[in-house]
Design a protein around this motif. Structure first.
Motif, PDB file in Angstrom:
ATOM      1  N   UNK A  89      32.683  39.847  38.067  1.00 35.50           N
ATOM      2  CA  UNK A  89      33.396  39.892  39.309  1.00 35.50           C
ATOM      3  C   UNK A  89      34.107  38.597  39.648  1.00 35.50           C
ATOM      4  N   UNK A  90      33.260  37.430  39.634  1.00 33.92           N
ATOM      5  CA  UNK A  90      34.152  36.125  39.644  1.00 33.92           C
ATOM      6  C   UNK A  90      35.479  35.671  39.104  1.00 33.92           C
ATOM      7  N   UNK A  91      35.245  36.233  37.566  1.00 35.86           N
ATOM      8  CA  UNK A  91      36.520  36.099  36.602  1.00 35.86           C
ATOM      9  C   UNK A  91      37.421  36.976  37.144  1.00 35.86           C
ATOM     10  N   UNK A  92      37.250  38.314  37.599  1.00 36.11           N
ATOM     11  CA  UNK A  92      38.221  39.147  38.037  1.00 36.11           C
ATOM     12  C   UNK A  92      39.037  38.643  39.145  1.00 36.11           C
ATOM     13  N   UNK A  93      38.151  38.107  39.983  1.00 33.64           N
ATOM     14  CA  UNK A  93      38.465  37.804  41.302  1.00 33.64           C
ATOM     15  C   UNK A  93      39.661  36.365  41.000  1.00 33.64           C
ATOM     16  N   UNK A 224      38.906  42.976  46.379  1.00 29.70           N
ATOM     17  CA  UNK A 224      37.110  43.031  46.555  1.00 29.70           C
ATOM     18  C   UNK A 224      36.740  44.323  46.251  1.00 29.70           C
ATOM     19  N   UNK A 225      37.364  45.496  46.783  1.00 26.28           N
ATOM     20  CA  UNK A 225      36.762  46.898  46.608  1.00 26.28           C
ATOM     21  C   UNK A 225      36.598  46.920  44.890  1.00 26.28           C
ATOM     22  N   UNK A 226      37.374  46.654  44.291  1.00 31.26           N
ATOM     23  CA  UNK A 226      37.218  46.869  42.790  1.00 31.26           C
ATOM     24  C   UNK A 226      36.173  46.027  42.229  1.00 31.26           C
ATOM     25  N   UNK A 227      36.015  44.925  42.672  1.00 30.58           N
ATOM     26  CA  UNK A 227      34.997  44.015  42.019  1.00 30.58           C
ATOM     27  C   UNK A 227      33.591  44.748  42.485  1.00 30.58           C
ATOM     28  N   UNK A 228      33.371  45.055  43.669  1.00 28.94           N
ATOM     29  CA  UNK A 228      32.306  45.681  44.319  1.00 28.94           C
ATOM     30  C   UNK A 228      31.973  47.008  43.579  1.00 28.94           C
ATOM     31  N   UNK A 229      33.019  47.888  43.234  1.00 23.65           N
ATOM     32  CA  UNK A 229      32.843  49.235  42.644  1.00 23.65           C
ATOM     33  C   UNK A 229      32.365  48.889  41.317  1.00 23.65           C
ATOM     34  N   UNK A 230      32.928  47.895  40.718  1.00 22.34           N
ATOM     35  CA  UNK A 230      32.484  47.644  39.170  1.00 22.34           C
ATOM     36  C   UNK A 230      31.054  47.239  39.149  1.00 22.34           C
TER      37      UNK A 230
END
Length: 241
Positions: A89-93, A224-230
């Motif tokens: 999540x951190x790296x995708x952000x 944010x939604x994508x990171x959360x959903x992943x």
């Protein structure tokens, strides 16, 4: 040396605008070396190692001889089964932050030196979980290890001989856009030629997507939604299995 090639620069709304590419792939397949070949300099640490060299997402930039600005975002192995959800999540952000003006192409790096596995197929398909199905419209497969092919052998020869079903499926998802890189070549003209072939595919991607980089609504708003959903989907898999 393999891959589709077309010059569509004149069709693009901003033909001289910077091109931003994101590298995805496993450790030790030449991902960082590919980034260095594209940039024409040793911007990323590249060496074989028993553990991942990259620990965080990085952006490096170069200006080509024709004045074209190239931005390359290199990512750690985000598809490693041991990677934790908070790290991903951190790296995708971070990737999203660095590509604030959008992604012109996602470069999925695959090595010709090793057999393509179902695990790799699953990892590449997980891009859909991270960015949505639309991301495959912007994906180009970069095959490394051009130096190991025989002198008279093309990438098409290699794929025709050794291309497994799962890899064919991936290439199909990516619109059969692929290119071969020899990251060990000392021939500058060869390096420039393969970079130009890649950029031609990047321009083709942009043209086929209405002339614009990948900036869907969720991505543009910070994803944010994508990171959360992943993270949530990984949590569910832990519960189920």
């Amino acid at each position: 040396m393999g891959g589709r090639s077309i010059d569509v620069a004149q069709e693009l709304p901003f033909p001289n605008a910077a091109r931003t590419m994101v590298l995805f792939g496993r450790t030790d397949i030449g991902k960082s070396a590919t980034g260095n070949s594209i940039l024409g300099k040793k911007a990323f640490i590249s060496r074989r190692s028993s553990s991942a060299v990259m620990t965080t997402t990085e952006l490096k930039t170069a200006i080509l001889r024709d004045g074209q600005q190239i931005n390359v975002i290199n990512t750690p192995d985000l598809f490693d089964h041991s990677a934790k959800s908070d790290f991903i999540g951190k790296e995708i952000a971070q990737c999203i932050k660095l590509a604030e003006d959008g992604i012109h192409a996602v470069l999925v790096v695959i090595s010709t030196r090793t057999r393509f596995t179902k695990e790799e197929q699953s990892a590449i398909c997980s891009l859909e979980n991270l960015f949505g199905r639309k991301i495959f419209d912007y994906t180009i497969v970069v095959f490394t290890g051009g130096d190991v092919l025989k002198e008279d052998e093309t990438l098409e020869d290699y794929l025709g001989r050794d291309c497994p079903g799962p890899l064919k499926e991936i290439l199909g998802l990516c619109g059969n856009r692929y290119v071969l890189f020899d990251n060990k070549t000392k021939d500058e003209s060869k390096r420039v030629e393969q970079v130009q072939r890649l950029l031609s595919l990047v321009n083709l991607v942009i043209s086929q997507n209405g002339g614009w980089p990948y900036t869907d609504e969720r991505f543009a708003k910070g994803k944010v939604f994508v990171v959360f959903s992943f993270i949530y989907s990984n949590f569910l898999r832990l519960i189920i299995f």
